[in-house]
Design a protein around this motif. Structure first.
Motif, PDB file in Angstrom:
ATOM      1  N   LEU A 127     -41.676  61.069 -12.591  1.00 20.25           N
ATOM      2  CA  LEU A 127     -42.217  60.297 -11.473  1.00 20.25           C
ATOM      3  C   LEU A 127     -41.241  59.649 -10.939  1.00 20.25           C
ATOM      4  O   LEU A 127     -40.752  58.739 -11.494  1.00 20.25           O
ATOM      5  CB  LEU A 127     -43.399  59.531 -12.129  1.00 20.25           C
ATOM      6  N   VAL A 128     -41.040  59.954  -9.413  1.00 22.18           N
ATOM      7  CA  VAL A 128     -40.291  59.220  -8.550  1.00 22.18           C
ATOM      8  C   VAL A 128     -41.229  58.531  -7.613  1.00 22.18           C
ATOM      9  O   VAL A 128     -41.701  59.292  -6.948  1.00 22.18           O
ATOM     10  CB  VAL A 128     -39.271  60.137  -7.991  1.00 22.18           C
ATOM     11  N   LEU A 129     -41.006  57.118  -7.586  1.00 26.98           N
ATOM     12  CA  LEU A 129     -42.010  56.456  -6.541  1.00 26.98           C
ATOM     13  C   LEU A 129     -40.967  55.906  -5.609  1.00 26.98           C
ATOM     14  O   LEU A 129     -39.966  55.238  -5.837  1.00 26.98           O
ATOM     15  CB  LEU A 129     -42.672  55.259  -7.196  1.00 26.98           C
ATOM     16  N   THR A 260     -42.705  56.543 -20.355  1.00 27.61           N
ATOM     17  CA  THR A 260     -41.834  57.868 -20.721  1.00 27.61           C
ATOM     18  C   THR A 260     -41.835  58.862 -19.650  1.00 27.61           C
ATOM     19  O   THR A 260     -41.082  59.482 -19.588  1.00 27.61           O
ATOM     20  CB  THR A 260     -43.043  58.425 -21.723  1.00 27.61           C
ATOM     21  N   SER A 261     -42.528  58.729 -18.354  1.00 26.85           N
ATOM     22  CA  SER A 261     -42.647  59.535 -17.402  1.00 26.85           C
ATOM     23  C   SER A 261     -41.722  58.977 -16.240  1.00 26.85           C
ATOM     24  O   SER A 261     -41.341  59.870 -15.337  1.00 26.85           O
ATOM     25  CB  SER A 261     -44.241  59.897 -17.063  1.00 26.85           C
ATOM     26  N   LEU A 262     -41.784  57.755 -16.077  1.00 28.62           N
ATOM     27  CA  LEU A 262     -41.044  57.241 -14.839  1.00 28.62           C
ATOM     28  C   LEU A 262     -39.643  57.332 -14.654  1.00 28.62           C
ATOM     29  O   LEU A 262     -39.062  57.120 -15.619  1.00 28.62           O
ATOM     30  CB  LEU A 262     -41.544  55.829 -14.739  1.00 28.62           C
ATOM     31  N   VAL A 263     -39.276  57.936 -13.627  1.00 26.31           N
ATOM     32  CA  VAL A 263     -37.841  58.210 -13.580  1.00 26.31           C
ATOM     33  C   VAL A 263     -37.103  57.125 -12.763  1.00 26.31           C
ATOM     34  O   VAL A 263     -36.079  56.251 -13.301  1.00 26.31           O
ATOM     35  CB  VAL A 263     -37.631  59.485 -12.726  1.00 26.31           C
ATOM     36  N   ALA A 264     -37.586  56.627 -11.631  1.00 24.70           N
ATOM     37  CA  ALA A 264     -37.127  55.810 -10.756  1.00 24.70           C
ATOM     38  C   ALA A 264     -38.469  55.066  -9.892  1.00 24.70           C
ATOM     39  O   ALA A 264     -39.173  55.773  -9.563  1.00 24.70           O
ATOM     40  CB  ALA A 264     -35.937  56.162  -9.945  1.00 24.70           C
ATOM     41  N   VAL A 265     -38.088  53.822  -9.409  1.00 28.10           N
ATOM     42  CA  VAL A 265     -38.856  53.168  -8.281  1.00 28.10           C
ATOM     43  C   VAL A 265     -37.599  52.724  -7.348  1.00 28.10           C
ATOM     44  O   VAL A 265     -36.778  52.111  -7.516  1.00 28.10           O
ATOM     45  CB  VAL A 265     -39.567  51.798  -8.736  1.00 28.10           C
ATOM     46  N   ILE A 266     -38.032  53.088  -6.074  1.00 25.03           N
ATOM     47  CA  ILE A 266     -37.181  52.990  -4.650  1.00 25.03           C
ATOM     48  C   ILE A 266     -38.224  52.140  -3.937  1.00 25.03           C
ATOM     49  O   ILE A 266     -39.180  52.550  -3.412  1.00 25.03           O
ATOM     50  CB  ILE A 266     -36.559  54.139  -4.090  1.00 25.03           C
ATOM     51  N   ALA A 267     -38.032  50.647  -3.828  1.00 16.25           N
ATOM     52  CA  ALA A 267     -38.836  49.777  -2.939  1.00 16.25           C
ATOM     53  C   ALA A 267     -37.875  49.691  -1.708  1.00 16.25           C
ATOM     54  O   ALA A 267     -36.900  48.617  -1.994  1.00 16.25           O
ATOM     55  CB  ALA A 267     -39.194  48.659  -3.619  1.00 16.25           C
ATOM     56  N   GLU A 283     -34.353  48.690  -3.043  1.00 16.46           N
ATOM     57  CA  GLU A 283     -34.145  48.187  -4.117  1.00 16.46           C
ATOM     58  C   GLU A 283     -34.469  49.278  -5.310  1.00 16.46           C
ATOM     59  O   GLU A 283     -35.593  50.070  -5.139  1.00 16.46           O
ATOM     60  CB  GLU A 283     -35.311  46.990  -4.695  1.00 16.46           C
ATOM     61  N   ILE A 284     -33.827  49.521  -6.117  1.00 11.36           N
ATOM     62  CA  ILE A 284     -33.649  50.831  -7.111  1.00 11.36           C
ATOM     63  C   ILE A 284     -33.804  50.222  -8.569  1.00 11.36           C
ATOM     64  O   ILE A 284     -33.002  49.667  -9.057  1.00 11.36           O
ATOM     65  CB  ILE A 284     -32.651  51.643  -6.674  1.00 11.36           C
ATOM     66  N   MET A 285     -34.884  50.902  -9.209  1.00 11.28           N
ATOM     67  CA  MET A 285     -34.961  50.841 -10.634  1.00 11.28           C
ATOM     68  C   MET A 285     -35.002  52.041 -11.218  1.00 11.28           C
ATOM     69  O   MET A 285     -35.786  53.022 -10.695  1.00 11.28           O
ATOM     70  CB  MET A 285     -36.299  49.818 -10.850  1.00 11.28           C
ATOM     71  N   ILE A 286     -34.131  52.245 -12.123  1.00 12.60           N
ATOM     72  CA  ILE A 286     -34.034  53.329 -12.775  1.00 12.60           C
ATOM     73  C   ILE A 286     -34.349  53.350 -14.282  1.00 12.60           C
ATOM     74  O   ILE A 286     -33.977  52.401 -15.033  1.00 12.60           O
ATOM     75  CB  ILE A 286     -32.518  54.121 -13.027  1.00 12.60           C
ATOM     76  N   THR A 287     -35.320  54.165 -14.780  1.00 14.21           N
ATOM     77  CA  THR A 287     -35.830  53.936 -16.257  1.00 14.21           C
ATOM     78  C   THR A 287     -34.716  54.395 -17.144  1.00 14.21           C
ATOM     79  O   THR A 287     -34.522  55.700 -17.127  1.00 14.21           O
ATOM     80  CB  THR A 287     -37.111  54.655 -16.538  1.00 14.21           C
TER      81      THR A 287
END
Length: 354
Positions: A127-129, A260-267, A283-287
């Protein structure tokens, strides 16, 4: 006498505006580089706006608007452009907002997107948000990501939107664009049946409710690459928003699914550039293992400090760090950086502003 709406929209496109607002007791207003500006036209009445806007509707859309008092739809005007339209009422009068949708889909390189985006779209599942307030460029970022896949992979991409915005030409990929209300009843129903449409990639225009979020997480867990959007302002805030949708006894399972499913959040947010135009601040968070553990163990408050570590290796970045870099380079002003920041006190200290 009402203004010709098609000519007005043509002028809006020609001026490089992003939006047009029609509200009674005001001149038409356009948004350029994030700021509203009145158009040199007469003040509109509710009757003027009704005559202008109804000229663009089908009988079915008129009936829907009169029953629901709200209407979202996409509009293609040949030779002029493509628009996302929202009709609503204010003090009894009809009002309308039009968002210009570029017909040419930008590449990630044209957006000067961080290199990590190309690695994200190469994932087979997860999942990429992409999150942020309205008008922060979420749809454009997602369109560029799907365009990258369209150029480099052979995939079936199903998009579910309200309404459909960017329409992709089938290059290496095949796109099935689905619009809620026209092609499917709801996001959740579309996601349920998407599993039978042999998708490789699914785009969810907006993860609005529990049912949709749950279906998105399940699809990401079962071997699909899922892209979605939320109206959240930070990566940690996005995780909290998703978890808070669920009841207390369900939250442990949801944290496990996200971990387990989150790839990244780009805010992301768009800031005015010095000299005109706007620049995206993501803002980038990579799991990774550490991020995954913090989510699973309900330590979301520690995600921010984790995002600050080892950024050269992880590709992560905080909003404050990007704003600091852009302000020091003279791309944005210190004042705008502080104004738009999620952590203004932290940024003031880094910029040496009292």
């Amino acid at each position: 006498m009402a203004i010709d709406i098609k000519k007005l929209l043509q002028s809006v496109v020609a001026h490089g505006s992003s939006d047009l607002h029609l509200v009674s007791r005001s001149e038409p207003q356009i948004r350029i580089d994030g700021a509203l500006k009145a158009v040199n036209l007469p003040i509109l009445t509710g009757e003027d706006i009704e005559e202008m806007t109804y000229a663009l509707l089908t009988e079915k859309q008129k009936k829907q608007f009169e029953e629901e008092l709200e209407l979202d739809f996409a509009l293609m005007l040949p030779g002029i452009g493509r628009f996302r339209a929202n009709y609503y009422r204010t003090l009894g009068d009809i009002a309308a907002a039009f968002r210009i949708i570029p017909t040419a889909i930008p590449s990630l390189d044209e957006l000067d997107a961080p290199a990590i985006y190309k690695k994200m779209v190469q994932r087979e599942k997860g999942l990429v948000l992409v999150t942020g307030p309205t008008g922060s460029g979420k749809s454009t970022t997602l369109a560029a990501m799907l365009n990258e896949i369209n150029l480099t992979e052979n995939k079936h991409i199903v998009t579910v939107e309200d309404p459909v915005e960017f329409i992709h030409e089938n290059k290496s990929c095949v796109f099935s664009h689905r619009e809620t209300g026209r092609d499917t009843k709801s996001f959740a129903k579309a996601l349920k049946y998407a599993m039978r449409q042999d998708p490789d990639i699914i785009l969810i225009g907006e993860m609005r409710d529990k049912e949709t979020i749950e279906a998105a997480l399940t699809a990401a867990e079962t071997g699909h690459l899922v892209f979605g959007t939320l109206h959240t302002n930070s990566a940690p805030g996005t995780i909290n928003r998703i978890i808070d949708v669920f009841a207390g006894d369900e939250q442990g399972q949801i944290r496990s699914m996200i971990s387990t499913s989150l790839v990244a959040v780009i805010a992301q947010v768009l800031l005015p550039k010095v000299g005109g135009g706007r620049v995206a601040v993501p803002e980038i968070m990579i799991t990774n293992h550490a991020i995954s553990n913090l989510i699973r163990e309900d330590k979301v408050h520690q995600l921010y400090s984790q995002m600050q570590l080892g950024q050269g290796d992880t590709g992560m970045q905080t909003q404050a760090q990007v704003m600091l870099r852009l302000a020091k380079a003279g791309t944005i002003t210190k004042e705008h950086a502080i104004q738009y920041s999620n952590k203004p006190d932290e940024l003031k200290k880094q910029l040496g502003v009292r």
